[in-house]
Motif scaffolding. Structure first.
Motif, PDB file in Angstrom:
ATOM      1  N   ASP A   1    -109.973 -48.793   3.338  1.00  0.00           N
ATOM      2  CA  ASP A   1    -109.512 -47.600   2.630  1.00  0.00           C
ATOM      3  C   ASP A   1    -110.670 -46.752   2.095  1.00  0.00           C
ATOM      4  N   LEU A   2    -110.366 -45.477   1.935  1.00  0.00           N
ATOM      5  CA  LEU A   2    -111.344 -44.504   1.469  1.00  0.00           C
ATOM      6  C   LEU A   2    -110.568 -43.344   0.852  1.00  0.00           C
ATOM      7  N   GLY A   3    -110.122 -43.550  -0.384  1.00  0.00           N
ATOM      8  CA  GLY A   3    -109.200 -42.607  -0.996  1.00  0.00           C
ATOM      9  C   GLY A   3    -109.753 -41.833  -2.172  1.00  0.00           C
ATOM     10  N   VAL A   4    -108.869 -41.037  -2.741  1.00  0.00           N
ATOM     11  CA  VAL A   4    -109.195 -40.222  -3.909  1.00  0.00           C
ATOM     12  C   VAL A   4    -108.225 -40.564  -5.033  1.00  0.00           C
ATOM     13  N   THR A   5    -108.570 -40.122  -6.218  1.00  0.00           N
ATOM     14  CA  THR A   5    -107.631 -40.098  -7.327  1.00  0.00           C
ATOM     15  C   THR A   5    -107.635 -38.665  -7.838  1.00  0.00           C
ATOM     16  N   PHE A   6    -106.689 -38.346  -8.666  1.00  0.00           N
ATOM     17  CA  PHE A   6    -106.529 -36.977  -9.120  1.00  0.00           C
ATOM     18  C   PHE A   6    -106.921 -36.843 -10.580  1.00  0.00           C
ATOM     19  N   GLY A   7    -107.572 -35.727 -10.889  1.00  0.00           N
ATOM     20  CA  GLY A   7    -107.953 -35.457 -12.262  1.00  0.00           C
ATOM     21  C   GLY A   7    -106.729 -35.309 -13.159  1.00  0.00           C
ATOM     22  N   ASP A   8    -106.927 -35.547 -14.440  1.00  0.00           N
ATOM     23  CA  ASP A   8    -105.854 -35.412 -15.418  1.00  0.00           C
ATOM     24  C   ASP A   8    -106.413 -34.774 -16.690  1.00  0.00           C
ATOM     25  N   GLU A   9    -105.700 -34.906 -17.786  1.00  0.00           N
ATOM     26  CA  GLU A   9    -106.139 -34.280 -19.030  1.00  0.00           C
ATOM     27  C   GLU A   9    -107.467 -34.841 -19.541  1.00  0.00           C
ATOM     28  N   THR A  10    -107.875 -36.003 -19.051  1.00  0.00           N
ATOM     29  CA  THR A  10    -109.157 -36.567 -19.473  1.00  0.00           C
ATOM     30  C   THR A  10    -110.329 -36.028 -18.653  1.00  0.00           C
ATOM     31  N   SER A  11    -110.018 -35.283 -17.590  1.00  0.00           N
ATOM     32  CA  SER A  11    -111.073 -34.692 -16.758  1.00  0.00           C
ATOM     33  C   SER A  11    -110.731 -33.233 -16.453  1.00  0.00           C
ATOM     34  N   PRO A  12    -110.768 -32.370 -17.476  1.00  0.00           N
ATOM     35  CA  PRO A  12    -110.384 -30.971 -17.272  1.00  0.00           C
ATOM     36  C   PRO A  12    -111.247 -30.279 -16.222  1.00  0.00           C
ATOM     37  N   GLY A  13    -110.582 -29.533 -15.338  1.00  0.00           N
ATOM     38  CA  GLY A  13    -111.261 -28.782 -14.304  1.00  0.00           C
ATOM     39  C   GLY A  13    -111.587 -29.581 -13.052  1.00  0.00           C
ATOM     40  N   ILE A  14    -111.305 -30.865 -13.071  1.00  0.00           N
ATOM     41  CA  ILE A  14    -111.584 -31.709 -11.906  1.00  0.00           C
ATOM     42  C   ILE A  14    -110.266 -32.058 -11.236  1.00  0.00           C
ATOM     43  N   GLU A  15    -110.157 -31.710  -9.952  1.00  0.00           N
ATOM     44  CA  GLU A  15    -108.925 -31.988  -9.218  1.00  0.00           C
ATOM     45  C   GLU A  15    -108.964 -33.322  -8.504  1.00  0.00           C
ATOM     46  N   LEU A  16    -110.075 -33.620  -7.813  1.00  0.00           N
ATOM     47  CA  LEU A  16    -110.195 -34.858  -7.047  1.00  0.00           C
ATOM     48  C   LEU A  16    -111.389 -35.661  -7.525  1.00  0.00           C
ATOM     49  N   ILE A  17    -111.209 -36.971  -7.564  1.00  0.00           N
ATOM     50  CA  ILE A  17    -112.296 -37.881  -7.902  1.00  0.00           C
ATOM     51  C   ILE A  17    -112.395 -38.880  -6.758  1.00  0.00           C
ATOM     52  N   MET A  18    -113.613 -39.058  -6.236  1.00  0.00           N
ATOM     53  CA  MET A  18    -113.838 -39.957  -5.102  1.00  0.00           C
ATOM     54  C   MET A  18    -114.714 -41.124  -5.518  1.00  0.00           C
ATOM     55  N   PRO A  19    -114.593 -42.228  -4.793  1.00  0.00           N
ATOM     56  CA  PRO A  19    -115.467 -43.359  -5.079  1.00  0.00           C
ATOM     57  C   PRO A  19    -116.910 -43.040  -4.690  1.00  0.00           C
ATOM     58  N   ASN A  20    -117.837 -43.801  -5.248  1.00  0.00           N
ATOM     59  CA  ASN A  20    -119.245 -43.628  -4.917  1.00  0.00           C
ATOM     60  C   ASN A  20    -119.590 -44.546  -3.750  1.00  0.00           C
ATOM     61  N   PRO A  21    -119.857 -44.000  -2.567  1.00  0.00           N
ATOM     62  CA  PRO A  21    -120.098 -44.818  -1.379  1.00  0.00           C
ATOM     63  C   PRO A  21    -121.563 -45.189  -1.156  1.00  0.00           C
ATOM     64  N   ARG A  22    -122.432 -44.922  -2.102  1.00  0.00           N
ATOM     65  CA  ARG A  22    -123.873 -45.089  -1.893  1.00  0.00           C
ATOM     66  C   ARG A  22    -124.243 -46.466  -1.336  1.00  0.00           C
ATOM     67  N   PHE A  23    -123.631 -47.514  -1.871  1.00  0.00           N
ATOM     68  CA  PHE A  23    -123.945 -48.872  -1.423  1.00  0.00           C
ATOM     69  C   PHE A  23    -123.787 -49.013   0.085  1.00  0.00           C
ATOM     70  N   ILE A  24    -122.658 -48.558   0.623  1.00  0.00           N
ATOM     71  CA  ILE A  24    -122.414 -48.736   2.058  1.00  0.00           C
ATOM     72  C   ILE A  24    -123.099 -47.657   2.887  1.00  0.00           C
ATOM     73  N   VAL A  25    -123.300 -46.475   2.363  1.00  0.00           N
ATOM     74  CA  VAL A  25    -124.042 -45.447   3.097  1.00  0.00           C
ATOM     75  C   VAL A  25    -125.460 -45.949   3.380  1.00  0.00           C
ATOM     76  N   GLU A  26    -126.056 -46.640   2.413  1.00  0.00           N
ATOM     77  CA  GLU A  26    -127.400 -47.192   2.600  1.00  0.00           C
ATOM     78  C   GLU A  26    -127.420 -48.322   3.628  1.00  0.00           C
ATOM     79  N   ARG A  27    -126.247 -48.870   3.957  1.00  0.00           N
ATOM     80  CA  ARG A  27    -126.139 -49.980   4.906  1.00  0.00           C
ATOM     81  C   ARG A  27    -125.262 -49.615   6.104  1.00  0.00           C
ATOM     82  N   ARG A  28    -125.104 -48.355   6.376  1.00  0.00           N
ATOM     83  CA  ARG A  28    -124.131 -47.919   7.380  1.00  0.00           C
ATOM     84  C   ARG A  28    -124.392 -48.472   8.771  1.00  0.00           C
ATOM     85  N   GLU A  29    -125.613 -48.830   9.091  1.00  0.00           N
ATOM     86  CA  GLU A  29    -125.881 -49.416  10.406  1.00  0.00           C
ATOM     87  C   GLU A  29    -125.217 -50.779  10.552  1.00  0.00           C
TER      88      GLU A  29
END
Length: 121
Positions: free
Chosen positions: A38-66
């Motif tokens: 899976d590779l999904g999003v969550t939606f902003g709410d009243e705790t994150s004004p002005g933010i519609e989508l929040i995505m996970p941080n993929p840095r760990f696997i991007v650095e190991r993508r091979e």
């Protein structure tokens, strides 16, 4: 930094979505390879004004993508596929999904201009 999991271990790494609804991104590592589920999003709410989508941080696997064998999508809810058009270009791995999920994802990738580049099985 460990480059790859050993052959005598099974690793689970939650990069998003663990213990919450949304933003699912989980990795399973074994014998030198990683499998993303899976590779999904969550939606902003009243705790994150002005933010519609929040995505996970993929840095760990991007650095190991091979060593990334592929991405398995469990189903077509946004919290499981919504980040694919945004993050997949950094991964460029095969995608595995049911026919229905694959059809919805192809449409998302087409809208993002990525349809011709992704292999969805």
């Amino acid at each position: 930094m460990t480059a790859a999991p050993a052959s005598d271990e099974l690793l689970f790494v939650a990069l998003g979505g663990a213990g919450e609804i949304g933003m699912n991104l989980n990795l399973y590592g074994h014998d030198g390879s990683w499998l993303m589920v899976d590779l999904g999003v969550t939606f902003g709410d009243e705790t994150s004004p002005g933010i519609e989508l929040i995505m996970p941080n993929p840095r760990f696997i991007v650095e190991r993508r091979e060593r990334l064998a592929g991405l398995v999508l469990t189903h077509a809810h946004e919290d499981h596929i919504g980040a694919v058009p945004h993050i997949w270009p950094h991964l460029r791995c095969p995608i595995y999904a049911t026919p229905f999920t694959a059809a919805l994802l192809r449409r998302k990738l087409h809208e993002a201009g990525l349809a011709a580049e992704a292999t969805i099985t």
